[in-house]
Design a protein around this motif. Sequence first.
Motif, PDB file in Angstrom:
ATOM      1  N   THR A  46       4.932  18.465  16.064  1.00  0.00           N
ATOM      2  CA  THR A  46       3.538  18.724  15.683  1.00  0.00           C
ATOM      3  C   THR A  46       2.814  17.392  15.538  1.00  0.00           C
ATOM      4  N   PRO A  47       1.470  17.427  15.432  1.00  0.00           N
ATOM      5  CA  PRO A  47       0.725  16.177  15.210  1.00  0.00           C
ATOM      6  C   PRO A  47       0.907  15.604  13.811  1.00  0.00           C
ATOM      7  N   LEU A  48       1.573  16.335  12.928  1.00  0.00           N
ATOM      8  CA  LEU A  48       1.750  15.893  11.546  1.00  0.00           C
ATOM      9  C   LEU A  48       2.902  14.905  11.446  1.00  0.00           C
ATOM     10  N   ARG A  49       2.747  13.957  10.510  1.00  0.00           N
ATOM     11  CA  ARG A  49       3.813  12.990  10.249  1.00  0.00           C
ATOM     12  C   ARG A  49       4.099  12.942   8.756  1.00  0.00           C
ATOM     13  N   GLY A  50       5.355  12.814   8.422  1.00  0.00           N
ATOM     14  CA  GLY A  50       5.715  12.671   7.026  1.00  0.00           C
ATOM     15  C   GLY A  50       5.563  11.229   6.571  1.00  0.00           C
ATOM     16  N   PRO A  51       5.813  10.957   5.288  1.00  0.00           N
ATOM     17  CA  PRO A  51       5.735   9.582   4.782  1.00  0.00           C
ATOM     18  C   PRO A  51       6.732   8.672   5.500  1.00  0.00           C
ATOM     19  N   LEU A  52       6.333   7.441   5.737  1.00  0.00           N
ATOM     20  CA  LEU A  52       7.210   6.480   6.408  1.00  0.00           C
ATOM     21  C   LEU A  52       8.530   6.336   5.663  1.00  0.00           C
ATOM     22  N   MET A  53       8.468   6.388   4.330  1.00  0.00           N
ATOM     23  CA  MET A  53       9.671   6.201   3.526  1.00  0.00           C
ATOM     24  C   MET A  53      10.679   7.331   3.730  1.00  0.00           C
ATOM     25  N   PHE A  54      10.240   8.466   4.268  1.00  0.00           N
ATOM     26  CA  PHE A  54      11.141   9.583   4.499  1.00  0.00           C
ATOM     27  C   PHE A  54      11.391   9.802   5.980  1.00  0.00           C
ATOM     28  N   SER A  55      11.333   8.726   6.767  1.00  0.00           N
ATOM     29  CA  SER A  55      11.726   8.808   8.167  1.00  0.00           C
ATOM     30  C   SER A  55      13.137   8.253   8.316  1.00  0.00           C
ATOM     31  N   SER A  56      13.876   8.805   9.264  1.00  0.00           N
ATOM     32  CA  SER A  56      15.273   8.400   9.447  1.00  0.00           C
ATOM     33  C   SER A  56      15.398   6.915   9.752  1.00  0.00           C
ATOM     34  N   ASP A  57      14.458   6.383  10.531  1.00  0.00           N
ATOM     35  CA  ASP A  57      14.542   4.977  10.899  1.00  0.00           C
ATOM     36  C   ASP A  57      14.339   4.068   9.695  1.00  0.00           C
ATOM     37  N   PHE A  58      13.381   4.399   8.843  1.00  0.00           N
ATOM     38  CA  PHE A  58      13.151   3.585   7.650  1.00  0.00           C
ATOM     39  C   PHE A  58      14.377   3.615   6.752  1.00  0.00           C
ATOM     40  N   ASN A  91       0.826  -1.204   0.000  1.00  0.00           N
ATOM     41  CA  ASN A  91       0.000   0.000   0.000  1.00  0.00           C
ATOM     42  C   ASN A  91       0.866   1.262   0.000  1.00  0.00           C
ATOM     43  N   MET A  92       1.954   1.230   0.758  1.00  0.00           N
ATOM     44  CA  MET A  92       2.857   2.380   0.799  1.00  0.00           C
ATOM     45  C   MET A  92       3.486   2.620  -0.567  1.00  0.00           C
ATOM     46  N   PHE A  93       3.982   1.545  -1.191  1.00  0.00           N
ATOM     47  CA  PHE A  93       4.587   1.694  -2.514  1.00  0.00           C
ATOM     48  C   PHE A  93       3.558   2.183  -3.532  1.00  0.00           C
ATOM     49  N   ALA A  94       2.352   1.618  -3.504  1.00  0.00           N
ATOM     50  CA  ALA A  94       1.326   1.995  -4.480  1.00  0.00           C
ATOM     51  C   ALA A  94       0.877   3.435  -4.289  1.00  0.00           C
ATOM     52  N   THR A  95       0.729   3.855  -3.035  1.00  0.00           N
ATOM     53  CA  THR A  95       0.335   5.243  -2.765  1.00  0.00           C
ATOM     54  C   THR A  95       1.383   6.216  -3.267  1.00  0.00           C
ATOM     55  N   MET A  96       2.654   5.910  -3.008  1.00  0.00           N
ATOM     56  CA  MET A  96       3.734   6.766  -3.507  1.00  0.00           C
ATOM     57  C   MET A  96       3.749   6.775  -5.035  1.00  0.00           C
ATOM     58  N   ALA A  97       3.507   5.623  -5.646  1.00  0.00           N
ATOM     59  CA  ALA A  97       3.519   5.526  -7.100  1.00  0.00           C
ATOM     60  C   ALA A  97       2.418   6.378  -7.731  1.00  0.00           C
ATOM     61  N   LYS A  98       1.269   6.474  -7.066  1.00  0.00           N
ATOM     62  CA  LYS A  98       0.143   7.223  -7.619  1.00  0.00           C
ATOM     63  C   LYS A  98       0.227   8.715  -7.325  1.00  0.00           C
ATOM     64  N   ARG A  99       0.917   9.097  -6.256  1.00  0.00           N
ATOM     65  CA  ARG A  99       0.873  10.490  -5.809  1.00  0.00           C
ATOM     66  C   ARG A  99       2.149  11.277  -6.061  1.00  0.00           C
ATOM     67  N   THR A 100       3.249  10.598  -6.341  1.00  0.00           N
ATOM     68  CA  THR A 100       4.518  11.306  -6.507  1.00  0.00           C
ATOM     69  C   THR A 100       5.119  10.991  -7.873  1.00  0.00           C
ATOM     70  N   PRO A 101       5.907  11.912  -8.416  1.00  0.00           N
ATOM     71  CA  PRO A 101       6.485  11.674  -9.746  1.00  0.00           C
ATOM     72  C   PRO A 101       7.548  10.578  -9.769  1.00  0.00           C
ATOM     73  N   PHE A 102       8.128  10.276  -8.627  1.00  0.00           N
ATOM     74  CA  PHE A 102       9.104   9.191  -8.568  1.00  0.00           C
ATOM     75  C   PHE A 102       9.079   8.563  -7.182  1.00  0.00           C
ATOM     76  N   LEU A 103       9.617   7.343  -7.096  1.00  0.00           N
ATOM     77  CA  LEU A 103       9.663   6.613  -5.835  1.00  0.00           C
ATOM     78  C   LEU A 103      11.124   6.309  -5.528  1.00  0.00           C
ATOM     79  N   PRO A 104      11.664   6.841  -4.425  1.00  0.00           N
ATOM     80  CA  PRO A 104      13.089   6.643  -4.142  1.00  0.00           C
ATOM     81  C   PRO A 104      13.384   5.231  -3.651  1.00  0.00           C
TER      82      PRO A 104
END
Length: 415
Positions: free
Chosen positions: A328-340, A231-244
């Motif tokens: 803040t209560p906001l979170r970025g994409p899991l793929m752009f977290s330092s731990d991932f 789901n994470m890969f598919a969401t990134m594929a549909k919403r972003t111009p590239f997937l790192p």
Amino acid sequence: MTRLAGLAQQLRGALAAQQGSAALGAAAGAATSALHAQRAAYSSDIAIRGIDALKSGPGGRSSVSGITATIFGCSGFLGRYVANAIGNTGGQLVLPHRCDDTDVQHLRTMGDLGQVVMMPDFSIRDEEAVRRAISRSNLVVNMVGAGQETWNYGFEEVHIEWPARLARAIRDSGKVERFIHLSALGAEADAPSRRLRTKAAGDEVVRSELGPISTIFKPAAVSGTEDRLFNMFATMAKRTPFLPLIDGGKTRMQPVWVRDVAAAIMNSLKTYDSLGQTYYLAGPDVMTVAQLVAFTYHTIRERNASVPMPAAVAGVLAKGWDALGRSTPLRGPLMFSSDFIAEMKGGWGDYVMPSGVLGFEHLDVEPHRVAEGIPIEYLRHYRSGGYDFGSLAEEGEPVGGAGFGHPGGVRGPAA
């Protein structure tokens, strides 16, 4: 004479019908008995001492199995499947949660009428609430975990302090007979990410405090309808111009289907041999992250827009998202977290089944391939225009080669 012959024929027909009806009734009775026996076997062989006196009914959902299970993390991905599996055996479910009612309404149907007890506004920091949640339970399941840190909860609190608090409450209750604890494959003291290192520390807390009654599970990346993998890969594929792809996506993984994990947990409850054990759960196929992404693009019928990205560059981008999530209560994409990023960068190792450990085969479960049939059906609904369409309905294999049924995977455990 003719009337006598006709009467005799009617009598023979009636006798045949009566015999057929009796045979049909006998067959139906045998089938019903077999079904009841199957249900009874399914619910009555849970290995918890003292529950036989509490059982009632033929077995199955509309019976009383004698199990009262408190499931922490019930609103999560895996939690709903485990709750449903226990509820289907006639178990009573105690489900603490902190979600809105609409987010957990599906859990109310996981057990029969009167067998599901919801505990709203639950906090893992409230020791009294924890004790109340397990006060009548003989089985406790902990599936609380964090994939990212937030401004409210950090890895240390969720993965170490919480298991320690729960262990104290279980010891004090004196009623809990079995404890199931969910960790992760790759959770080791020298793991590259804080998420995995804190999970490993939490595992040690469980072993030291509740070793004789605990069973620890370390599943690989779990796939399924509500997963954070495909789901994470598919969401990134549909919403972003590239997937790192961190360091080119060379890290190998061995995804496992969520229903197989739930089945393994249920089977572990059927034997006392699983007490004190740790099980590693991984699917049949090994794939690199690049191959998983290629398979995702192919399945949703989009052109592969993945691009290699050095871990150092991705780490710089992640710092901003991490700071935002902590303040803040906001979170970025899991793929752009330092731990991932730390987990995906090359040089540490792969997330595959280690050798010489307990796995599915020790729990009588044959895992499914995650990229075939029902396990991957949900991913096709990302196709533009609908299930039967797509912006790219090409023939042939996706980039990455053949195998795995699709993108270059390796069948069987890692060498």
